[in-house]
Design a protein around this motif. Sequence first.
Motif, PDB file in Angstrom:
ATOM      1  N   VAL A   1       5.954   0.014   5.591  1.00 19.19           N
ATOM      2  CA  VAL A   1       6.664  -0.566   4.437  1.00 19.19           C
ATOM      3  C   VAL A   1       6.371   0.305   3.226  1.00 19.19           C
ATOM      4  O   VAL A   1       5.212   0.471   2.835  1.00 19.19           O
ATOM      5  N   TYR A   2       7.415   0.858   2.617  1.00 25.35           N
ATOM      6  CA  TYR A   2       7.277   1.755   1.476  1.00 25.35           C
ATOM      7  C   TYR A   2       7.857   1.054   0.248  1.00 25.35           C
ATOM      8  O   TYR A   2       9.061   0.845   0.142  1.00 25.35           O
ATOM      9  N   ASN A   3       6.977   0.669  -0.693  1.00 27.42           N
ATOM     10  CA  ASN A   3       7.394   0.036  -1.942  1.00 27.42           C
ATOM     11  C   ASN A   3       7.356   1.085  -3.054  1.00 27.42           C
ATOM     12  O   ASN A   3       6.303   1.633  -3.359  1.00 27.42           O
ATOM     13  N   TYR A   4       8.507   1.333  -3.669  1.00 25.85           N
ATOM     14  CA  TYR A   4       8.675   2.484  -4.567  1.00 25.85           C
ATOM     15  C   TYR A   4       9.311   2.038  -5.881  1.00 25.85           C
ATOM     16  O   TYR A   4      10.167   1.152  -5.914  1.00 25.85           O
ATOM     17  N   ALA A   5       8.879   2.660  -6.971  1.00 23.72           N
ATOM     18  CA  ALA A   5       9.512   2.497  -8.286  1.00 23.72           C
ATOM     19  C   ALA A   5       9.550   1.037  -8.730  1.00 23.72           C
ATOM     20  O   ALA A   5      10.612   0.429  -8.878  1.00 23.72           O
ATOM     21  N   SER A   6       8.378   0.465  -8.955  1.00 29.99           N
ATOM     22  CA  SER A   6       8.252  -0.895  -9.491  1.00 29.99           C
ATOM     23  C   SER A   6       8.835  -1.958  -8.572  1.00 29.99           C
ATOM     24  O   SER A   6       9.411  -2.944  -9.028  1.00 29.99           O
ATOM     25  N   SER A   7       8.691  -1.774  -7.291  1.00 29.73           N
ATOM     26  CA  SER A   7       9.093  -2.819  -6.351  1.00 29.73           C
ATOM     27  C   SER A   7       7.999  -3.879  -6.285  1.00 29.73           C
ATOM     28  O   SER A   7       6.812  -3.566  -6.383  1.00 29.73           O
ATOM     29  N   SER A   8       8.408  -5.122  -6.103  1.00 25.73           N
ATOM     30  CA  SER A   8       7.426  -6.215  -6.041  1.00 25.73           C
ATOM     31  C   SER A   8       7.836  -7.230  -4.978  1.00 25.73           C
ATOM     32  O   SER A   8       8.101  -8.394  -5.291  1.00 25.73           O
ATOM     33  N   PRO A   9       7.899  -6.812  -3.719  1.00 19.66           N
ATOM     34  CA  PRO A   9       8.273  -7.753  -2.673  1.00 19.66           C
ATOM     35  C   PRO A   9       7.175  -8.792  -2.432  1.00 19.66           C
ATOM     36  O   PRO A   9       6.000  -8.535  -2.683  1.00 19.66           O
ATOM     37  N   ALA A  10       7.591  -9.972  -1.932  1.00 17.69           N
ATOM     38  CA  ALA A  10       6.644 -10.992  -1.496  1.00 17.69           C
ATOM     39  C   ALA A  10       6.502 -10.853   0.010  1.00 17.69           C
ATOM     40  O   ALA A  10       7.424 -11.150   0.761  1.00 17.69           O
ATOM     41  N   MET A  11       5.354 -10.370   0.444  1.00 19.93           N
ATOM     42  CA  MET A  11       5.129 -10.082   1.855  1.00 19.93           C
ATOM     43  C   MET A  11       4.180 -11.122   2.439  1.00 19.93           C
ATOM     44  O   MET A  11       3.032 -11.216   2.032  1.00 19.93           O
ATOM     45  N   THR A  12       4.667 -11.897   3.387  1.00 19.56           N
ATOM     46  CA  THR A  12       3.882 -12.971   3.979  1.00 19.56           C
ATOM     47  C   THR A  12       3.918 -12.853   5.501  1.00 19.56           C
ATOM     48  O   THR A  12       4.995 -12.803   6.096  1.00 19.56           O
ATOM     49  N   GLY A  13       2.744 -12.790   6.123  1.00 18.92           N
ATOM     50  CA  GLY A  13       2.700 -12.696   7.576  1.00 18.92           C
ATOM     51  C   GLY A  13       3.326 -11.427   8.103  1.00 18.92           C
ATOM     52  O   GLY A  13       3.996 -11.441   9.137  1.00 18.92           O
ATOM     53  N   VAL A  14       3.107 -10.320   7.423  1.00 25.71           N
ATOM     54  CA  VAL A  14       3.700  -9.033   7.805  1.00 25.71           C
ATOM     55  C   VAL A  14       2.669  -8.193   8.556  1.00 25.71           C
ATOM     56  O   VAL A  14       1.519  -8.068   8.126  1.00 25.71           O
ATOM     57  N   THR A  15       3.085  -7.605   9.670  1.00 26.36           N
ATOM     58  CA  THR A  15       2.264  -6.659  10.415  1.00 26.36           C
ATOM     59  C   THR A  15       2.910  -5.285  10.296  1.00 26.36           C
ATOM     60  O   THR A  15       4.020  -5.080  10.790  1.00 26.36           O
ATOM     61  N   ALA A  16       2.249  -4.355   9.601  1.00 27.12           N
ATOM     62  CA  ALA A  16       2.823  -3.041   9.339  1.00 27.12           C
ATOM     63  C   ALA A  16       1.926  -1.969   9.941  1.00 27.12           C
ATOM     64  O   ALA A  16       0.718  -1.940   9.699  1.00 27.12           O
ATOM     65  N   SER A  17       2.528  -1.069  10.719  1.00 30.22           N
ATOM     66  CA  SER A  17       1.738  -0.008  11.343  1.00 30.22           C
ATOM     67  C   SER A  17       2.488   1.311  11.275  1.00 30.22           C
ATOM     68  O   SER A  17       3.719   1.347  11.186  1.00 30.22           O
ATOM     69  N   ALA A  18       1.718   2.407  11.293  1.00 30.39           N
ATOM     70  CA  ALA A  18       2.282   3.755  11.303  1.00 30.39           C
ATOM     71  C   ALA A  18       1.312   4.664  12.028  1.00 30.39           C
ATOM     72  O   ALA A  18       0.099   4.454  12.001  1.00 30.39           O
ATOM     73  N   SER A  19       1.864   5.690  12.700  1.00 31.30           N
ATOM     74  CA  SER A  19       0.987   6.574  13.470  1.00 31.30           C
ATOM     75  C   SER A  19       1.605   7.959  13.598  1.00 31.30           C
ATOM     76  O   SER A  19       2.824   8.123  13.516  1.00 31.30           O
ATOM     77  N   GLY A  20       0.730   8.952  13.793  1.00 31.26           N
ATOM     78  CA  GLY A  20       1.172  10.324  14.030  1.00 31.26           C
ATOM     79  C   GLY A  20       1.431  11.078  12.749  1.00 31.26           C
ATOM     80  O   GLY A  20       1.245  10.578  11.639  1.00 31.26           O
ATOM     81  N   GLY A  21       1.890  12.325  12.899  1.00 32.00           N
ATOM     82  CA  GLY A  21       2.249  13.147  11.760  1.00 32.00           C
ATOM     83  C   GLY A  21       1.049  13.582  10.940  1.00 32.00           C
ATOM     84  O   GLY A  21      -0.102  13.498  11.361  1.00 32.00           O
ATOM     85  N   THR A  22       1.338  14.047   9.734  1.00 36.93           N
ATOM     86  CA  THR A  22       0.288  14.478   8.818  1.00 36.93           C
ATOM     87  C   THR A  22      -0.295  13.297   8.047  1.00 36.93           C
ATOM     88  O   THR A  22      -1.502  13.218   7.829  1.00 36.93           O
ATOM     89  N   ASP A  23       0.591  12.374   7.617  1.00 41.37           N
ATOM     90  CA  ASP A  23       0.171  11.198   6.855  1.00 41.37           C
ATOM     91  C   ASP A  23       0.845   9.960   7.430  1.00 41.37           C
ATOM     92  O   ASP A  23       2.050   9.981   7.728  1.00 41.37           O
TER      93      ASP A  23
END
Length: 339
Positions: A301-323
């Motif tokens: 999940v990428y929040n950019y430029a003054s984003s303010s989402p309400a995130m409830t019960g979220v499972t976020a994962s990322a893998s591999g690459g440089t970052d």
Amino acid sequence: MKHNCAIGVLGGLVGSVLVLILLSVAGIVGARSADVARSDVSRANEVSAATPLTSTFTYQGQLKNGGTAVNGSCQMAFRLYDALVSGSLIGNPITPTVPVTNGLFTVGLNFGSNAFNGDGRWLDTQVNCTGTFAPLPRQALTPAPYALFATKAPWSGLTGVPAGFADGVDNGSSYHNVKVVAKSGGDFTTITAALDSITTAGTSNRYLVWVAPGVYTERVTMKPFVDIEGAGELTTRITFSGSATDTTGTLLGANNAELRFLTVENTGGAAWAVAIFNYSTAPRLTHVTTSASGGTTNIGVYNYASSSPAMTGVTASASGGTDSYGVYNNTSSPAMTNV
């Protein structure tokens, strides 16, 4: 449910709908095998004559896992249809998390004041107690004997009719806007097509796009006042391959809109792999699973430029690459609960 798990549900309905209609349903349904159980009609929610009636009715049932009564909390999805097979969705889906004690549960269901007009209705139920939703056979909602009279009661015989109803036409009810996306049998086969068809969404005219189980390979851009709901994080999946820039993703959020009960993934193949991208927006993300991989930079999940989402019960994962980042906030301030 797990493949080796059998669920038996004994369901009963009691309550008042519209004009003192008592709905009573009793039956046994199973995900893979039926556990025999005794049917009854609950009277736990009796009301006095002076209590104002609503469109809510009470559904009670019994859940068994391999013959053993379930204890804990289960996610349930209730939908109302006008046919035993296929048919049209009536009102909005209801997806509560329900406590279950010794296999017994009670939940209040309200599909709107216009859901019951005298025509046949069937309740579609899915239950998730172990990580996977189990679809159960639809149950017919059958009326108590005196409810049948309500279908023939003359308008002239009703008392206390508001002025707006005097001509026999309901001039004050709101319309529930529901678009169903499914691989077959829905209004649309892609989420994007459903969103493109909506041109009148607003504060007093919200829409729901309900997405049936399946894998939907597309890039989705949400719309204000349009919520997107899946059939469960493990059953409805939106996927796309790669993001050419850091300002896009598989799904783009929007203000005044909610995304819930599904999975969003980006499988990479470009410099960026972003599952959900929010650009100066504040959507609600509720019970959503995201994953990103296969890019040089991977973000769930990428929040950019003054984003303010309400995130409830979220499972976020990322893998591999440089970052790789599960959640990456760039000058943004999300409200996160159980993330």
